[in-house]
Design an enzyme around this catalytic site. Structure first.
Site, PDB file in Angstrom:
ATOM      1  CE1 TYR A  64       1.280  -6.252   7.561  1.00 27.18           C
ATOM      2  CE2 TYR A  64       3.680  -6.375   7.652  1.00 27.18           C
ATOM      3  CZ  TYR A  64       2.523  -5.797   7.145  1.00 27.18           C
ATOM      4  OH  TYR A  64       2.615  -4.767   6.233  1.00 27.18           O
ATOM      5  CE  LYS A  84       1.441  -7.098   3.896  1.00 29.48           C
ATOM      6  NZ  LYS A  84       0.352  -6.781   2.944  1.00 29.48           N
TER       7      LYS A  84
HETATM    8  P1  NAP Z   1      -2.956   1.941   6.462  1.00 35.61           P
HETATM    9  O1  NAP Z   1      -2.582   3.379   6.378  1.00 35.61           O
HETATM   10  O2  NAP Z   1      -3.232   1.337   7.799  1.00 35.61           O
HETATM   11  O3  NAP Z   1      -4.185   1.693   5.468  1.00 35.61           O
HETATM   12  C1  NAP Z   1      -4.731   0.410   5.334  1.00 35.61           C
HETATM   13  C2  NAP Z   1      -6.093   0.554   4.721  1.00 35.61           C
HETATM   14  O4  NAP Z   1      -6.657  -0.767   4.588  1.00 35.61           O
HETATM   15  C3  NAP Z   1      -7.043   1.370   5.598  1.00 35.61           C
HETATM   16  O5  NAP Z   1      -7.724   2.312   4.803  1.00 35.61           O
HETATM   17  C4  NAP Z   1      -7.973   0.307   6.151  1.00 35.61           C
HETATM   18  O6  NAP Z   1      -9.290   0.740   6.394  1.00 35.61           O
HETATM   19  C5  NAP Z   1      -8.001  -0.707   5.026  1.00 35.61           C
HETATM   20  N1  NAP Z   1      -8.492  -1.992   5.502  1.00 35.61           N
HETATM   21  C6  NAP Z   1      -8.093  -2.670   6.604  1.00 35.61           C
HETATM   22  N2  NAP Z   1      -8.798  -3.792   6.733  1.00 35.61           N
HETATM   23  C7  NAP Z   1      -9.676  -3.834   5.707  1.00 35.61           C
HETATM   24  C8  NAP Z   1     -10.691  -4.740   5.303  1.00 35.61           C
HETATM   25  N3  NAP Z   1     -10.950  -5.859   6.009  1.00 35.61           N
HETATM   26  N4  NAP Z   1     -11.413  -4.458   4.187  1.00 35.61           N
HETATM   27  C9  NAP Z   1     -11.173  -3.335   3.482  1.00 35.61           C
HETATM   28  N5  NAP Z   1     -10.225  -2.433   3.812  1.00 35.61           N
HETATM   29  C10 NAP Z   1      -9.488  -2.679   4.909  1.00 35.61           C
HETATM   30  O7  NAP Z   1      -1.816   1.004   5.833  1.00 35.61           O
HETATM   31  P2  NAP Z   1      -0.695   1.299   4.724  1.00 35.61           P
HETATM   32  O8  NAP Z   1       0.579   1.576   5.449  1.00 35.61           O
HETATM   33  O9  NAP Z   1      -1.200   2.237   3.712  1.00 35.61           O
HETATM   34  O10 NAP Z   1      -0.535  -0.171   4.115  1.00 35.61           O
HETATM   35  C11 NAP Z   1      -1.136  -0.570   2.882  1.00 35.61           C
HETATM   36  C12 NAP Z   1      -0.613  -1.949   2.524  1.00 35.61           C
HETATM   37  O11 NAP Z   1       0.815  -1.908   2.404  1.00 35.61           O
HETATM   38  C13 NAP Z   1      -0.910  -3.018   3.555  1.00 35.61           C
HETATM   39  O12 NAP Z   1      -1.173  -4.260   2.922  1.00 35.61           O
HETATM   40  C14 NAP Z   1       0.368  -3.099   4.337  1.00 35.61           C
HETATM   41  O13 NAP Z   1       0.515  -4.350   4.972  1.00 35.61           O
HETATM   42  C15 NAP Z   1       1.395  -2.882   3.235  1.00 35.61           C
HETATM   43  N6  NAP Z   1       2.692  -2.415   3.706  1.00 35.61           N
HETATM   44  C16 NAP Z   1       2.822  -1.242   4.394  1.00 35.61           C
HETATM   45  C17 NAP Z   1       4.083  -0.839   4.819  1.00 35.61           C
HETATM   46  C18 NAP Z   1       4.319   0.433   5.586  1.00 35.61           C
HETATM   47  O14 NAP Z   1       5.448   0.662   6.033  1.00 35.61           O
HETATM   48  N7  NAP Z   1       3.333   1.297   5.762  1.00 35.61           N
HETATM   49  C19 NAP Z   1       5.193  -1.640   4.560  1.00 35.61           C
HETATM   50  C20 NAP Z   1       5.022  -2.828   3.864  1.00 35.61           C
HETATM   51  C21 NAP Z   1       3.773  -3.205   3.443  1.00 35.61           C
HETATM   52  P3  NAP Z   1      -9.676   1.556   7.749  1.00 35.61           P
HETATM   53  O15 NAP Z   1      -9.178   2.930   7.517  1.00 35.61           O
HETATM   54  O16 NAP Z   1     -11.158   1.507   7.830  1.00 35.61           O
HETATM   55  O17 NAP Z   1      -9.023   0.832   8.864  1.00 35.61           O
END
Ligand code: NAP
Length: 253
Positions: free
Chosen positions: A154, A158
């Site tokens: 990851y 990133k």
């Molecule tokens: P999340 O709640 O797990 O949501 C991720 C979404 O991406 C889910 O709806 C998932 O679909 C979808 N997804 C996964 N694989 C996919 C694919 N191959 N094609 C299309 N859609 C796909 O994550 P989040 O926390 O909102 O994170 C969103 C972004 O922010 C990510 O890039 C993550 O790395 C980044 N981020 C998050 C955090 C944090 O603390 N949460 C921090 C830094 C960066 P499904 O529901 O079907 O699985």
């Protein structure tokens, strides 16, 4: 409503979490929004909620790491809503493990969704942006780009998003297209809830412990990231490009 209602924004991973909040915010800003995700029910519901508030939206199921599905989805968005000129590459997964236990599958799946997915989406959408001589790309990086135990896959992805973003800014700038990265710290979503579970902690306890390490003394929310995305895709942000903005409640370097 701050932007032209005729402008079309595409948000990946919009079924829940940060992507869902960004999609709702961009609709409030006046964009027609295409919500893309693996989870068809999630994006249909999100699109219906936008339409119910008087906005324009469509929900499309796809896997961002599949070139054919990406091309088909972007063509459908252009046909149904108009040429997309805003792209939020947000879809993401974690497959955490220490390096000595990490499988090739765990490595490949994370790199495929974040990096290949963002590449395929951007390649498909930039065609419309360059034709329109206008575009805004926002890529989701993370503080994990700076290194995080259990996340070699990851953090590599990133960090890769940051180089990808800077190069897009250089290549596409002459078409009035900007590209920036948001690097969130701890945001309360299903993704961080899953991390708490992996570590054997309750989510509330995990968030409280994380908050003590964050200068503003709280974890982030999806709306914190949506607010920044809203600014970066606004017309007035046209002289900001190739930047990585940490949204982490404190400084990161
Ligand atoms: P999340 O709640 O797990 O949501 C991720 C979404 O991406 C889910 O709806 C998932 O679909 C979808 N997804 C996964 N694989 C996919 C694919 N191959 N094609 C299309 N859609 C796909 O994550 P989040 O926390 O909102 O994170 C969103 C972004 O922010 C990510 O890039 C993550 O790395 C980044 N981020 C998050 C955090 C944090 O603390 N949460 C921090 C830094 C960066 P499904 O529901 O079907 O699985």
């Amino acid at each position: 409503m701050t932007d032209s209602p005729s402008r079309v924004a595409v948000v990946t991973g919009a079924g829940r979490g940060i992507g869902a909040a960004v999609a709702a915010r961009l609709a409030d800003d006046g964009f027609a929004v295409a919500l893309l995700d693996l989870d068809e029910a999630g994006v249909k519901q999100g699109a219906e909620a936008i339409v119910a508030k008087g906005g324009k939206a469509v929900g499309v199921a796809l896997d961002v790491s599949d070139a054919e599905q990406v091309e088909a989805a972007v063509t459908r968005v252009a046909d149904e809503l108009g040429p997309p000129v805003v792209l939020i590459n947000n879809a993401g997964i974690t497959r955490d493990n220490l390096i000595f236990k990490m499988t090739e599958q765990e490595w490949d799946s994370v790199l495929d969704v974040h990096l290949k997915g963002s590449f395929l989406m951007t390649r498909a959408v930039q065609k419309y942006m360059t034709q329109q001589k206008y575009g805004r790309i926002v890529n989701l990086s993370s503080t994990s780009a700076l290194g995080n135990r259990g996340q070699v896959n990851y953090s590599a992805a990133k960090a890769g998003m940051q180089g990808f973003t800077k190069t897009l800014a250089i290549e596409l700038g002459k078409f009035n297209v900007t590209a920036n990265a948001i690097a969130p710290g701890f945001i309360a979503t299903d993704m961080t809830a899953a991390t708490a579970e992996r570590l054997g902690m309750g989510f509330e306890e995990f968030k409280a412990a994380a908050a003590t390490q964050i200068p503003v003394q709280r974890v982030g929310t999806p709306d914190d990231i949506a607010h920044l995305a809203s600014f970066l895709v606004s017309e007035g942000a046209g002289f900001i490009s190739g930047q990585v903005i940490y949204a982490a409640g404190g400084p990161k370097d």
